[in-house]
Design a protein around this motif. Structure first.
Motif, PDB file in Angstrom:
ATOM      1  N   LYS A  59       0.827  -1.206   0.000  1.00  0.00           N
ATOM      2  CA  LYS A  59       0.000   0.000   0.000  1.00  0.00           C
ATOM      3  C   LYS A  59       0.863   1.258   0.000  1.00  0.00           C
ATOM      4  O   LYS A  59       0.336   2.366  -0.108  1.00  0.00           O
ATOM      5  CB  LYS A  59      -0.908   0.029   1.224  1.00  0.00           C
ATOM      6  N   ASP A  60       2.161   1.091   0.165  1.00  0.00           N
ATOM      7  CA  ASP A  60       3.070   2.235   0.296  1.00  0.00           C
ATOM      8  C   ASP A  60       3.882   2.493  -0.966  1.00  0.00           C
ATOM      9  O   ASP A  60       4.196   3.645  -1.286  1.00  0.00           O
ATOM     10  CB  ASP A  60       4.027   2.000   1.471  1.00  0.00           C
ATOM     11  N   ASP A  61       4.241   1.436  -1.662  1.00  0.00           N
ATOM     12  CA  ASP A  61       5.161   1.574  -2.792  1.00  0.00           C
ATOM     13  C   ASP A  61       4.434   1.388  -4.123  1.00  0.00           C
ATOM     14  O   ASP A  61       3.812   0.344  -4.364  1.00  0.00           O
ATOM     15  CB  ASP A  61       6.286   0.539  -2.679  1.00  0.00           C
ATOM     16  N   PHE A  89      -8.640  -1.945   6.549  1.00  0.00           N
ATOM     17  CA  PHE A  89      -8.983  -3.351   6.737  1.00  0.00           C
ATOM     18  C   PHE A  89      -9.293  -4.036   5.410  1.00  0.00           C
ATOM     19  O   PHE A  89      -9.049  -5.236   5.243  1.00  0.00           O
ATOM     20  CB  PHE A  89     -10.179  -3.486   7.685  1.00  0.00           C
ATOM     21  N   THR A  90      -9.812  -3.261   4.435  1.00  0.00           N
ATOM     22  CA  THR A  90     -10.188  -3.863   3.149  1.00  0.00           C
ATOM     23  C   THR A  90      -8.986  -4.433   2.398  1.00  0.00           C
ATOM     24  O   THR A  90      -9.154  -5.285   1.524  1.00  0.00           O
ATOM     25  CB  THR A  90     -10.904  -2.836   2.258  1.00  0.00           C
ATOM     26  N   TRP A  91      -7.782  -3.980   2.731  1.00  0.00           N
ATOM     27  CA  TRP A  91      -6.592  -4.518   2.077  1.00  0.00           C
ATOM     28  C   TRP A  91      -6.344  -5.977   2.490  1.00  0.00           C
ATOM     29  O   TRP A  91      -5.623  -6.706   1.812  1.00  0.00           O
ATOM     30  CB  TRP A  91      -5.383  -3.653   2.418  1.00  0.00           C
ATOM     31  N   TYR A  93      -8.635  -8.321   2.549  1.00  0.00           N
ATOM     32  CA  TYR A  93      -9.513  -9.248   1.839  1.00  0.00           C
ATOM     33  C   TYR A  93      -8.812  -9.811   0.604  1.00  0.00           C
ATOM     34  O   TYR A  93      -7.883  -9.189   0.065  1.00  0.00           O
ATOM     35  CB  TYR A  93     -10.808  -8.541   1.426  1.00  0.00           C
ATOM     36  N   PRO A  94      -9.268 -10.962   0.106  1.00  0.00           N
ATOM     37  CA  PRO A  94      -8.639 -11.540  -1.099  1.00  0.00           C
ATOM     38  C   PRO A  94      -8.746 -10.639  -2.318  1.00  0.00           C
ATOM     39  O   PRO A  94      -7.805 -10.561  -3.123  1.00  0.00           O
ATOM     40  CB  PRO A  94      -9.422 -12.842  -1.303  1.00  0.00           C
ATOM     41  N   LYS A  95      -9.858  -9.975  -2.470  1.00  0.00           N
ATOM     42  CA  LYS A  95     -10.053  -9.031  -3.576  1.00  0.00           C
ATOM     43  C   LYS A  95      -9.569  -7.665  -3.109  1.00  0.00           C
ATOM     44  O   LYS A  95     -10.194  -7.024  -2.264  1.00  0.00           O
ATOM     45  CB  LYS A  95     -11.534  -8.989  -3.969  1.00  0.00           C
ATOM     46  N   LYS A  96      -8.452  -7.201  -3.655  1.00  0.00           N
ATOM     47  CA  LYS A  96      -7.753  -6.034  -3.129  1.00  0.00           C
ATOM     48  C   LYS A  96      -8.203  -4.728  -3.789  1.00  0.00           C
ATOM     49  O   LYS A  96      -8.466  -4.692  -4.999  1.00  0.00           O
ATOM     50  CB  LYS A  96      -6.246  -6.168  -3.359  1.00  0.00           C
ATOM     51  N   PRO A  97      -8.289  -3.632  -3.026  1.00  0.00           N
ATOM     52  CA  PRO A  97      -8.505  -2.309  -3.629  1.00  0.00           C
ATOM     53  C   PRO A  97      -7.169  -1.688  -4.047  1.00  0.00           C
ATOM     54  O   PRO A  97      -6.119  -2.015  -3.487  1.00  0.00           O
ATOM     55  CB  PRO A  97      -9.137  -1.518  -2.485  1.00  0.00           C
ATOM     56  N   TYR A  98      -7.225  -0.765  -5.015  1.00  0.00           N
ATOM     57  CA  TYR A  98      -6.002  -0.183  -5.555  1.00  0.00           C
ATOM     58  C   TYR A  98      -6.150   1.324  -5.768  1.00  0.00           C
ATOM     59  O   TYR A  98      -7.261   1.853  -5.864  1.00  0.00           O
ATOM     60  CB  TYR A  98      -5.639  -0.837  -6.899  1.00  0.00           C
ATOM     61  N   LYS A  99      -4.983   1.964  -5.878  1.00  0.00           N
ATOM     62  CA  LYS A  99      -4.938   3.377  -6.262  1.00  0.00           C
ATOM     63  C   LYS A  99      -4.046   3.516  -7.483  1.00  0.00           C
ATOM     64  O   LYS A  99      -2.961   2.947  -7.543  1.00  0.00           O
ATOM     65  CB  LYS A  99      -4.396   4.246  -5.128  1.00  0.00           C
ATOM     66  N   ILE A 100      -4.528   4.287  -8.470  1.00  0.00           N
ATOM     67  CA  ILE A 100      -3.783   4.560  -9.690  1.00  0.00           C
ATOM     68  C   ILE A 100      -3.384   6.034  -9.718  1.00  0.00           C
ATOM     69  O   ILE A 100      -4.193   6.908  -9.396  1.00  0.00           O
ATOM     70  CB  ILE A 100      -4.623   4.231 -10.944  1.00  0.00           C
ATOM     71  N   LYS A 101      -2.152   6.296 -10.102  1.00  0.00           N
ATOM     72  CA  LYS A 101      -1.688   7.676 -10.324  1.00  0.00           C
ATOM     73  C   LYS A 101      -1.082   7.745 -11.716  1.00  0.00           C
ATOM     74  O   LYS A 101      -0.046   7.125 -11.978  1.00  0.00           O
ATOM     75  CB  LYS A 101      -0.664   8.100  -9.265  1.00  0.00           C
ATOM     76  N   LEU A 120     -12.154   0.597  -6.130  1.00  0.00           N
ATOM     77  CA  LEU A 120     -12.724  -0.031  -4.938  1.00  0.00           C
ATOM     78  C   LEU A 120     -13.151  -1.451  -5.261  1.00  0.00           C
ATOM     79  O   LEU A 120     -13.863  -1.698  -6.238  1.00  0.00           O
ATOM     80  CB  LEU A 120     -13.928   0.770  -4.435  1.00  0.00           C
ATOM     81  N   ALA A 121     -12.752  -2.396  -4.408  1.00  0.00           N
ATOM     82  CA  ALA A 121     -13.072  -3.799  -4.646  1.00  0.00           C
ATOM     83  C   ALA A 121     -14.493  -4.144  -4.226  1.00  0.00           C
ATOM     84  O   ALA A 121     -15.113  -5.039  -4.798  1.00  0.00           O
ATOM     85  CB  ALA A 121     -12.079  -4.688  -3.897  1.00  0.00           C
ATOM     86  N   ASP A 122     -15.020  -3.456  -3.212  1.00  0.00           N
ATOM     87  CA  ASP A 122     -16.380  -3.736  -2.701  1.00  0.00           C
ATOM     88  C   ASP A 122     -16.566  -5.227  -2.444  1.00  0.00           C
ATOM     89  O   ASP A 122     -17.594  -5.813  -2.787  1.00  0.00           O
ATOM     90  CB  ASP A 122     -17.442  -3.236  -3.694  1.00  0.00           C
TER      91      ASP A 122
END
Length: 427
Positions: A59-61, A89-91, A93-101, A120-122
């Protein structure tokens, strides 16, 4: 020499022309009735190709990547950028959320251009609709800071990851949280210990973290002038709100935008969101505090339940309480509901939203229809329709029943909230 008959005809012509111009001007500025944006056909494909096909484990790199979007079977977008994990906490779960830049500002799906976007993985929301409801209801109530979204099918390094919600990042930017450079975007954050900087208020002991100014960019640091200003502001706000004279001319109303707080309260109570974290905005120094944007609807619409505002999650199987009072007993709202001016703001904002609910319901029916095919592969990938996930207390066995549950929950909640607001009196 102009005769009287010609003069009268000329006067009539001028009067008629003025009348037409006046009507045109009024029509130009006439209020346009609100209606939801149309639903886009199909669910687009977002493909992320990470350089070297590296797996996203942090989540950092960030990892460098190329993002390609296909709509209706045709490539519509391609850009270089980078991607990392996100969430608290959502990180887990097996289905991961992401951020794009993206490397440069981009307009995606016709949204205003920006570099930062969220996927968002929801995962626990088996309807895949709760974030969409949050966004559409916020738009209908015309909150100050609204989020744009689109359901997408996500592939990373050619591996299918499921149906995601592509959505605006909450940040200080034009078309997002558009505030002055001396303003603040901060969060009452239950995960504050994971953040680089926070403060705790003196009266309620609520922890707050910063989105803007950004401590990671060196824009604010503990004890500096910016830090002390907002810490003192929130301490003064709480002191006034919980003082004996909080309803006086010099009380807390001088520091808060009542209608902003009323809108947030209505949306949070209507959707029965159980999320702990809340965003706040101070648009500029000297302005009034605003509540919002509303974020994180994974635990809303009857998916979970708290027997007490400060209590722990209940355990399944359990039928959520559909008429539960949540925010009227929680955070600053339990105190603000003793203010007749705040009650009137709630009633005024609810009158607006109530008239627009049918249009929102129609829009959500169309959105769910649009997702109806794509959801099948999502639940082939993530076989959770017959299991309880996270704090979820419902398990209905099919996506169709999950969607119907959300729609029915909103119908009931509208009726309940309408009666609740009508009966609101100065406590």
């Amino acid at each position: 020499m102009i005769d009287m008959k010609s003069l009268r005809l000329f006067s009539v012509f001028i009067a008629l022309a003025v009348s037409i111009l006046s009507c045109s001007k009024q029509d130009e500025h006439a209020e346009v009735p609100w209606k939801p944006a149309p639903v886009q056909d199909g669910v687009p494909v977002v493909e992320v190709y990470v350089d070297g096909e590296e797996e996203i484990v942090s989540k950092d790199d960030y990892l460098k990547a190329t993002v390609v979007i296909t709509e209706d079977g045709k490539p519509s977008f391609s850009s270089r950028g980078k991607i990392k994990g996100r969430g608290n906490f959502t990180w887990n779960y097996p289905k991961k959320p992401y951020k794009i830049k993206f490397d440069e500002k981009q307009s995606v799906f016709g949204f205003p251009e920006n570099k930062d976007w969220v996927l968002l993985a929801d995962y626990c929301d088996k309807s895949l609709m709760r974030t969409a409801y949050m966004c559409e209801l916020s738009a209908a109530l015309e909150t100050d800071y609204q989020l744009r979204y689109r359901h997408v099918k996500l592939y990373i390094n050619k591996e299918y990851r499921g149906v995601y919600t592509f959505i605006d990042q909450i940040e200080k930017k034009k078309h997002r949280v558009d505030i002055e450079d001396d303003g603040y975007l901060f969060e009452n954050d239950n995960y504050y210990m994971n953040e680089p900087l926070h403060f705790t208020t003196s009266v309620k002991r609520y922890p707050f973290t910063f989105k803007y100014p950004d401590p990671e960019d060196g824009e604010i640091a503990e004890g500096d002038e910016k830090y002390e200003y907002i810490r003192n502001f929130m301490n003064s706000f709480e002191t006034l709100l919980y003082s004996d004279g909080f309803l006086s001319r010099d009380g807390y109303r001088n520091m808060v935008d009542l209608h902003s707080f009323a809108k947030w309260f209505i949306l949070a109570e209507l959707t029965a969101t159980q999320d702990l974290n809340m965003y706040y905005v101070l648009p500029t120094r000297g302005a009034k505090l605003q509540a919002g944007p509303l974020w994180d609807s994974e635990y809303s619409f009857g998916i979970s339940y708290r027997s007490d505002p400060a209590g722990a999650w209940a355990t399944p199987p359990f039928e959520p309480v559909w008429d539960q009072k949540i925010w009227s007993r929680w955070k600053y709202y339990s105190r603000m509901l003793r203010d007749p001016f705040f009650i009137e703001a709630i009633k005024a904002e609810w009158a607006v939203l109530k008239e627009r609910i049918p249009a929102v319901q129609e829009k959500m029916a169309a959105v769910s229809e649009n997702v109806s095919v794509a959801q099948k592969s999502n639940f082939e990938k993530w076989q959770i329709l017959d299991s309880y996930e996270g704090a979820g207390l419902i398990c209905l066995g099919s996506w169709e029943e999950e969607v119907a549950y959300c729609a029915d929950f909103l119908k009931f909640r509208v009726q309940w909230l309408d009666e609740f607001i009508q009966n609101l009196e100065w406590m």
